[in-house]
Design a protein around this motif. Structure first.
Motif, PDB file in Angstrom:
ATOM      1  N   GLU A  48      50.727  42.592  50.322  1.00  0.00           N
ATOM      2  CA  GLU A  48      50.683  41.268  49.693  1.00  0.00           C
ATOM      3  C   GLU A  48      51.555  41.268  48.452  1.00  0.00           C
ATOM      4  O   GLU A  48      51.681  42.304  47.775  1.00  0.00           O
ATOM      5  CB  GLU A  48      49.252  40.876  49.271  1.00  0.00           C
ATOM      6  CG  GLU A  48      48.255  40.773  50.393  1.00  0.00           C
ATOM      7  CD  GLU A  48      47.500  42.069  50.604  1.00  0.00           C
ATOM      8  OE1 GLU A  48      46.706  42.143  51.553  1.00  0.00           O
ATOM      9  OE2 GLU A  48      47.718  43.018  49.815  1.00  0.00           O
ATOM     10  N   TRP A 121      42.112  42.375  45.720  1.00  0.00           N
ATOM     11  CA  TRP A 121      42.922  41.644  46.707  1.00  0.00           C
ATOM     12  C   TRP A 121      43.921  42.520  47.442  1.00  0.00           C
ATOM     13  O   TRP A 121      44.430  42.137  48.486  1.00  0.00           O
ATOM     14  CB  TRP A 121      43.696  40.523  46.006  1.00  0.00           C
ATOM     15  CG  TRP A 121      44.537  40.994  44.843  1.00  0.00           C
ATOM     16  CD1 TRP A 121      44.147  41.038  43.527  1.00  0.00           C
ATOM     17  CD2 TRP A 121      45.865  41.512  44.871  1.00  0.00           C
ATOM     18  NE1 TRP A 121      45.153  41.552  42.743  1.00  0.00           N
ATOM     19  CE2 TRP A 121      46.228  41.833  43.541  1.00  0.00           C
ATOM     20  CE3 TRP A 121      46.797  41.711  45.885  1.00  0.00           C
ATOM     21  CZ2 TRP A 121      47.470  42.373  43.199  1.00  0.00           C
ATOM     22  CZ3 TRP A 121      48.051  42.249  45.551  1.00  0.00           C
ATOM     23  CH2 TRP A 121      48.364  42.571  44.221  1.00  0.00           C
ATOM     24  N   SER A 122      44.205  43.721  46.947  1.00  0.00           N
ATOM     25  CA  SER A 122      45.284  44.525  47.510  1.00  0.00           C
ATOM     26  C   SER A 122      44.838  45.319  48.734  1.00  0.00           C
ATOM     27  O   SER A 122      44.017  46.245  48.625  1.00  0.00           O
ATOM     28  CB  SER A 122      45.835  45.497  46.456  1.00  0.00           C
ATOM     29  OG  SER A 122      46.717  46.434  47.051  1.00  0.00           O
ATOM     30  N   THR A 123      45.402  44.980  49.890  1.00  0.00           N
ATOM     31  CA  THR A 123      45.123  45.723  51.111  1.00  0.00           C
ATOM     32  C   THR A 123      45.526  47.184  50.976  1.00  0.00           C
ATOM     33  O   THR A 123      44.836  48.085  51.467  1.00  0.00           O
ATOM     34  CB  THR A 123      45.869  45.081  52.297  1.00  0.00           C
ATOM     35  OG1 THR A 123      45.359  43.759  52.497  1.00  0.00           O
ATOM     36  CG2 THR A 123      45.700  45.888  53.574  1.00  0.00           C
ATOM     37  N   ASP A 124      46.646  47.444  50.291  1.00  0.00           N
ATOM     38  CA  ASP A 124      47.120  48.817  50.118  1.00  0.00           C
ATOM     39  C   ASP A 124      46.109  49.664  49.358  1.00  0.00           C
ATOM     40  O   ASP A 124      45.893  50.840  49.684  1.00  0.00           O
ATOM     41  CB  ASP A 124      48.456  48.808  49.376  1.00  0.00           C
ATOM     42  CG  ASP A 124      49.552  48.127  50.173  1.00  0.00           C
ATOM     43  OD1 ASP A 124      50.074  48.760  51.104  1.00  0.00           O
ATOM     44  OD2 ASP A 124      49.867  46.967  49.882  1.00  0.00           O
ATOM     45  N   GLN A 127      42.801  50.254  51.638  1.00  0.00           N
ATOM     46  CA  GLN A 127      42.923  51.241  52.708  1.00  0.00           C
ATOM     47  C   GLN A 127      43.043  52.661  52.154  1.00  0.00           C
ATOM     48  O   GLN A 127      42.684  53.630  52.839  1.00  0.00           O
ATOM     49  CB  GLN A 127      44.102  50.911  53.624  1.00  0.00           C
ATOM     50  CG  GLN A 127      45.467  51.009  53.004  1.00  0.00           C
ATOM     51  CD  GLN A 127      46.571  50.541  53.963  1.00  0.00           C
ATOM     52  OE1 GLN A 127      46.285  49.952  55.011  1.00  0.00           O
ATOM     53  NE2 GLN A 127      47.810  50.798  53.604  1.00  0.00           N
ATOM     54  N   THR A 132      38.253  47.756  53.459  1.00  0.00           N
ATOM     55  CA  THR A 132      39.105  46.700  53.983  1.00  0.00           C
ATOM     56  C   THR A 132      38.883  45.444  53.165  1.00  0.00           C
ATOM     57  O   THR A 132      37.904  45.330  52.414  1.00  0.00           O
ATOM     58  CB  THR A 132      38.795  46.387  55.460  1.00  0.00           C
ATOM     59  OG1 THR A 132      37.496  45.766  55.547  1.00  0.00           O
ATOM     60  CG2 THR A 132      38.800  47.657  56.308  1.00  0.00           C
ATOM     61  N   ARG A 133      39.764  44.463  53.325  1.00  0.00           N
ATOM     62  CA  ARG A 133      39.576  43.187  52.635  1.00  0.00           C
ATOM     63  C   ARG A 133      38.268  42.526  53.047  1.00  0.00           C
ATOM     64  O   ARG A 133      37.614  41.849  52.249  1.00  0.00           O
ATOM     65  CB  ARG A 133      40.755  42.252  52.924  1.00  0.00           C
ATOM     66  CG  ARG A 133      42.044  42.641  52.219  1.00  0.00           C
ATOM     67  CD  ARG A 133      43.176  41.691  52.596  1.00  0.00           C
ATOM     68  NE  ARG A 133      42.929  40.333  52.106  1.00  0.00           N
ATOM     69  CZ  ARG A 133      43.300  39.887  50.912  1.00  0.00           C
ATOM     70  NH1 ARG A 133      43.904  40.706  50.051  1.00  0.00           N
ATOM     71  NH2 ARG A 133      43.073  38.641  50.569  1.00  0.00           N
ATOM     72  N   ARG A 136      35.192  43.542  50.798  1.00  0.00           N
ATOM     73  CA  ARG A 136      35.241  43.455  49.344  1.00  0.00           C
ATOM     74  C   ARG A 136      34.076  42.688  48.725  1.00  0.00           C
ATOM     75  O   ARG A 136      33.523  43.136  47.712  1.00  0.00           O
ATOM     76  CB  ARG A 136      36.579  42.872  48.884  1.00  0.00           C
ATOM     77  CG  ARG A 136      36.941  41.529  49.482  1.00  0.00           C
ATOM     78  CD  ARG A 136      38.338  41.124  49.075  1.00  0.00           C
ATOM     79  NE  ARG A 136      38.641  39.782  49.563  1.00  0.00           N
ATOM     80  CZ  ARG A 136      39.587  39.017  49.072  1.00  0.00           C
ATOM     81  NH1 ARG A 136      40.322  39.451  48.067  1.00  0.00           N
ATOM     82  NH2 ARG A 136      39.808  37.817  49.555  1.00  0.00           N
TER      83      ARG A 136
END
Length: 318
Positions: A48, A121-124, A127, A132-133, A136
């Motif tokens: 993102e 918010w960061s998927t990186d 993971q 995972t999102r 959250r």
């Protein structure tokens, strides 16, 4: 309105010396609080953007020193200022360990810690920690539940899908109850904003940590309306809204020339930034966090601190 300062954690900071200097300088200048932020990693090709629609991640955040370690250094170097996280991402932490870390820093500081939390918010980053999102919101709720249990009296008994504590002592405890504040987007949480996020702030938080996004009277009205909505909901839950704090985050980006009328809040010249400080106060903020970590042209922490002191002096004078 009080002023707080985000401590330097960014690329180019001398962690051995700059943190202590920054904490002591800010306290001496009259800042009421010191804050840290969390950035776990810096992906080369992030899933993102940093902000929509395509704002790149700030190069200065290739380093973001560990939030609680930085806060511990500040605790030792200061005597009066409050010490907050704005914010920690719940899904990046094991809840019991985080509760214990915050309680330990609270003991070291003599009871000055504020726990600012958010979903992230960061998927990186998710993971990298096995989340995972989709996890959250659930992980944030679970973390808040663990805080309530672990910071309460021993023996602790707690059970959730990830955490089981069976009749155990969990020490140290905080000096007193640590205020938990929640971040949640910009200053305008209209009816279209996630009802769960707004509900969580109203029902569980000791305060809200929004970003001021719109400058001027429109921005003040926008933020005030959102804050009134949260406090109204808190009252419906049987809580006392007057005990909740509004602490606004100002992510400053200086420009050489005055930014145009379509600028975002805290983007522009120093005069424009000071206008935004007044906007936050007019909106009813109890405190404003000044964040100067995004300035890639600062030659060092000393220049950052000179700017921070000037902002504090100009705010006091006005």
């Amino acid at each position: 309105m009080r002023l707080g300062l985000r401590l330097p954690q960014r690329l180019g900071v001398d962690l051995q010396h700059d943190l202590v200097e920054a904490a002591r300088t800010a306290e001496a200048a009259g800042y009421a609080s010191l804050w840290t932020y969390e950035r776990l990693l810096f992906p080369k090709t992030p899933a993102e953007p940093y902000a929509p629609p395509n704002v790149p991640w700030p190069e200065t955040q290739r380093q973001a020193a560990d939030s609680l370690a930085v806060l511990t250094a500040a605790a030792v170097a200061t005597e009066r200022v409050r010490l907050g996280t704005a914010v920690l991402i719940a899904a990046l932490h094991t809840p019991v360990q985080l509760a214990k870390q915050l309680a330990t820093v609270d003991q070291i500081s003599g009871g000055r810690v504020i726990a600012g939390m958010a979903t992230g918010w960061s998927t990186d980053e998710f993971q990298a920690t096995g989340a995972t999102r989709a996890d959250r919101g659930r992980f944030l709720d679970e973390t808040l539940d663990v805080f309530d249990a672990v910071w309460g009296p021993d023996p602790v008994n707690f059970r959730s899908p990830r955490v089981v504590i069976d009749n155990a002592s969990v020490l140290p405890k905080p000096v007193s109850r640590i205020p938990v504040m929640l971040g949640g987007g910009g200053s305008n949480i209209g009816r279209g904003t996630s009802s769960k996020a707004v509900q969580r702030i109203a029902e569980r938080a000791d305060g809200w940590l929004p970003l001021l996004s719109t400058p001027g009277p429109a921005g003040a009205a926008e933020l005030r309306a959102s804050w009134d909505r949260i406090r109204g909901m808190a009252a419906e839950y049987g809580r006392e809204p007057s005990r909740m704090e509004l602490v606004v985050v100002g992510n400053v980006t200086f420009t050489d020339r005055p930014a145009g009328p379509d600028r975002s809040a805290f983007v522009g010249t120093l005069d424009q930034v000071m206008d935004d400080v007044r906007t936050a106060e007019e909106a009813g903020a109890d405190e404003l966090i000044v964040d100067l970590n995004l300035q890639d042209w600062f030659t060092g922490t000393r220049q950052m601190l000179e700017t921070a002191v000037e902002i504090r002096e100009r705010a006091a004078a006005s």
